[in-house]
Scaffold this active site. Structure first.
Site, mmCIF file in Angstrom:
data_model
loop_
_atom_site.group_PDB
_atom_site.id
_atom_site.type_symbol
_atom_site.label_atom_id
_atom_site.label_comp_id
_atom_site.label_asym_id
_atom_site.label_seq_id
_atom_site.Cartn_x
_atom_site.Cartn_y
_atom_site.Cartn_z
ATOM 1 N N SER A 185 1.995 2.558 -3.953
ATOM 2 C CA SER A 185 3.188 2.259 -4.116
ATOM 3 C C SER A 185 3.873 3.623 -4.536
ATOM 4 O O SER A 185 3.353 4.196 -5.192
ATOM 5 C CB SER A 185 3.514 1.100 -5.194
ATOM 6 O OG SER A 185 2.938 1.621 -6.502
ATOM 7 N N ASP A 209 10.691 9.805 4.914
ATOM 8 C CA ASP A 209 9.113 9.344 4.948
ATOM 9 C C ASP A 209 8.795 9.876 6.573
ATOM 10 O O ASP A 209 7.714 10.413 6.211
ATOM 11 C CB ASP A 209 8.854 7.901 4.597
ATOM 12 C CG ASP A 209 9.508 7.564 3.339
ATOM 13 O OD1 ASP A 209 9.637 8.544 2.363
ATOM 14 O OD2 ASP A 209 9.547 6.393 3.073
ATOM 15 N N ALA A 211 5.614 3.635 5.792
ATOM 16 C CA ALA A 211 5.635 4.690 6.953
ATOM 17 C C ALA A 211 4.528 5.223 7.587
ATOM 18 O O ALA A 211 4.288 5.399 8.581
ATOM 19 C CB ALA A 211 6.572 5.794 6.688
ATOM 20 N N ALA A 212 3.629 5.571 6.656
ATOM 21 C CA ALA A 212 2.250 5.952 7.028
ATOM 22 C C ALA A 212 1.641 4.710 7.888
ATOM 23 O O ALA A 212 0.793 5.154 8.949
ATOM 24 C CB ALA A 212 1.400 6.284 5.970
ATOM 25 N N ASP A 272 -3.434 2.945 -5.468
ATOM 26 C CA ASP A 272 -2.328 2.119 -5.724
ATOM 27 C C ASP A 272 -1.463 3.151 -4.699
ATOM 28 O O ASP A 272 -0.769 3.877 -5.314
ATOM 29 C CB ASP A 272 -1.698 1.890 -6.845
ATOM 30 C CG ASP A 272 -0.363 1.006 -6.984
ATOM 31 O OD1 ASP A 272 0.184 0.800 -5.739
ATOM 32 O OD2 ASP A 272 0.011 0.791 -7.987
ATOM 33 N N SER A 291 4.692 6.126 0.374
ATOM 34 C CA SER A 291 5.422 5.717 1.597
ATOM 35 C C SER A 291 4.276 5.344 2.453
ATOM 36 O O SER A 291 4.253 5.731 3.595
ATOM 37 C CB SER A 291 6.046 6.910 2.258
ATOM 38 O OG SER A 291 6.495 6.871 3.547
ATOM 39 N N SER A 292 3.485 4.383 1.859
ATOM 40 C CA SER A 292 2.484 3.619 2.574
ATOM 41 C C SER A 292 3.027 2.874 3.956
ATOM 42 O O SER A 292 2.358 3.016 5.053
ATOM 43 C CB SER A 292 1.625 2.874 1.496
ATOM 44 O OG SER A 292 2.500 1.899 1.104
#
Length: 429
Positions: free
Chosen positions: A154, A203, A160-161, A152, A157-158
């Site tokens: 959350s 991020d 921005a990744a 998960d 910074s998924s």
């Protein structure tokens, strides 16, 4: 810290095979953008005010396999979403959202925003960002994107990744040479200019500038950064990520953008009181002595936001000293204090997230813990003695289940608390 374990050759080969079949090209032609998730030990909620922040990446993240399409087509598939995304790089990409003065967000594409917020819009946003700064994109990409399985994402910074992965892919496909600091600005433009999220540059900076084993420190006002490597850690450490099970899209929560507006209003009042009303209303433009002299003019909520900013900046300075000397105990105490200020002064978090934070602080071997990300949805981070990481993870799983059984059951078994190592910077291989 040991050698990098992510991504594995098995993961890379699996993605190369998928893209090869999608594009009808050889696996040797497939490139992979690696974009790790990040954590922020210290410097919470102050990047958008020009504060100083710290971060490091972890050995989990986004992988985007791709080949140049040979024309303007963009064809994308996802390991998370079923719908295939198709568009052309020569199409005009208009911003999806408009930020209003009160911090509310108005969507230009309300019917599909929820579905595309973490999917098609980020690829379109990367094209928008690159072209808005004069870059020519004669080629699109054919690609497959996925995150670390079972994680998960959350609070790490998924978003921005994902944005950075697309930027790297489009740049690679079109032979555009871009520095990491330039890509920080490009990804900020995706999130601020295209998606309408009023976040800072923490991020992007962490994902693009980090090096394995180092703590990245960035002045978000001057954009200057440095990598701090401890001469010798007194103890080895692991990183714990604990997920509450809470989920929602950040742009749909008014709390985040509202806090940013409150910080700016506090800065405006303090700058006016100190005779510096001509400066941009950011708390980094307020000198600490001016804050102390005039903070009594701030109403309660604004006073709390300003107190968090100035105390967090001080914790960052002390934390850098502790990290550089290898003192994980002192570093952890500062992380815990940061978490408390996020709750009391920045007033983010929810009951489950606060409970998770408090459980982590009681876990064996944990030096310090706090919310990860914006603190409006479900993840906490902790730094733990490497020898006690498994014990700490089991303790957190058991204790959180006692308090939040429904949320705990929403997480995949043994994925609610993950043990991680430090990662490296985003790159294409």
């Amino acid at each position: 810290m040991g050698a990098l374990s992510w991504p594995s050759e098995e993961e890379l080969n699996g993605i190369r095979k998928i893209v090869s079949e999608m594009a009808g090209r050889g696996v040797e032609e497939v490139r992979v953008a690696i974009s790790p998730y990040r954590i922020c030990p210290l410097g919470a909620h102050i990047d958008h005010q020009g504060g100083t922040v710290t971060a490091m990446t972890i050995d989990k993240g986004i992988l985007l396999g791709f080949v140049p399409s040979g024309d303007t087509r963009v064809v994308l598939r996802s390991g998370q979403f079923k719908r295939e995304v198709r568009f052309r790089v020569d199409e005009t990409q208009n911003p999806r959202q408009i930020i209003q003065q009160n911090g509310a967000v108005h969507s230009n594409d309300s019917s599909s925003l929820q579905e595309e917020c973490g999917w098609g819009n980020y690829a379109r946003g990367a094209v928008y960002s690159l072209k808005s700064r004069g870059n020519e994109l004669p080629q699109g990409i054919i690609g497959y994107i996925c995150g670390t399985e079972g994680l998960d994402s959350s609070g790490v910074s998924s978003s921005a990744a994902v944005g950075i992965a697309y930027l790297l892919a489009f740049e690679s496909a079109n032979n555009i040479t871009v520095s990491p600091t330039e890509n920080i600005e490009y990804d900020r433009l995706i999130e601020n200019g295209y998606l309408g999220l009023r976040n800072g540059i923490l991020d992007q900076s962490a994902i693009l500038l980090s090096h394995h084993g180092c703590l990245t420190c960035m002045d978000c006002k001057s954009k200057e950064y440095k990598l701090v490597h401890p001469p010798k850690l007194q103890k080895t450490y692991k990183l714990l990520l604990a997920f509450s099970g809470l989920k929602h899209a950040l742009t749909n929560n008014p709390g985040y953008n509202c806090r940013v507006a409150e910080c700016q209003e506090a800065a405006r009042i303090l700058l006016h009181a100190s005779g510096n009303q001509g400066k941009e209303p950011l708390l980094s433009n307020v000198k600490p002595e001016a804050y102390e002299a005039h903070k009594c003019q701030l109403e309660s909520n604004l006073a709390k936001r300003a107190e968090h900013y100035f105390s967090e900046n001080m914790r960052v300075a002390k934390g850098l000293e502790a990290w550089a000397s290898g003192n994980l105990e002192d570093f952890g105490k500062l992380i815990a204090a940061s978490g408390l200020s996020s709750i009391k002064n920045y007033e983010c978090g929810s009951e489950p997230l606060i409970q998770l934070y408090e459980i982590l602080l009681r876990a064996p071997g944990v030096y310090g813990a706090r919310f990860s990300g914006a603190g409006f949805r479900g993840c906490c981070l902790a730094i733990v003695d490497a020898d006690r990481a498994d014990e700490a993870a089991s303790f957190v799983r058991e204790e959180y289940f006692k308090l939040q059984p429904k949320l705990a059951c929403q997480r995949k078994p043994h994925k609610g608390v993950l043990i991680c190592d430090a990662g490296d910077c985003a790159r294409v291989i």
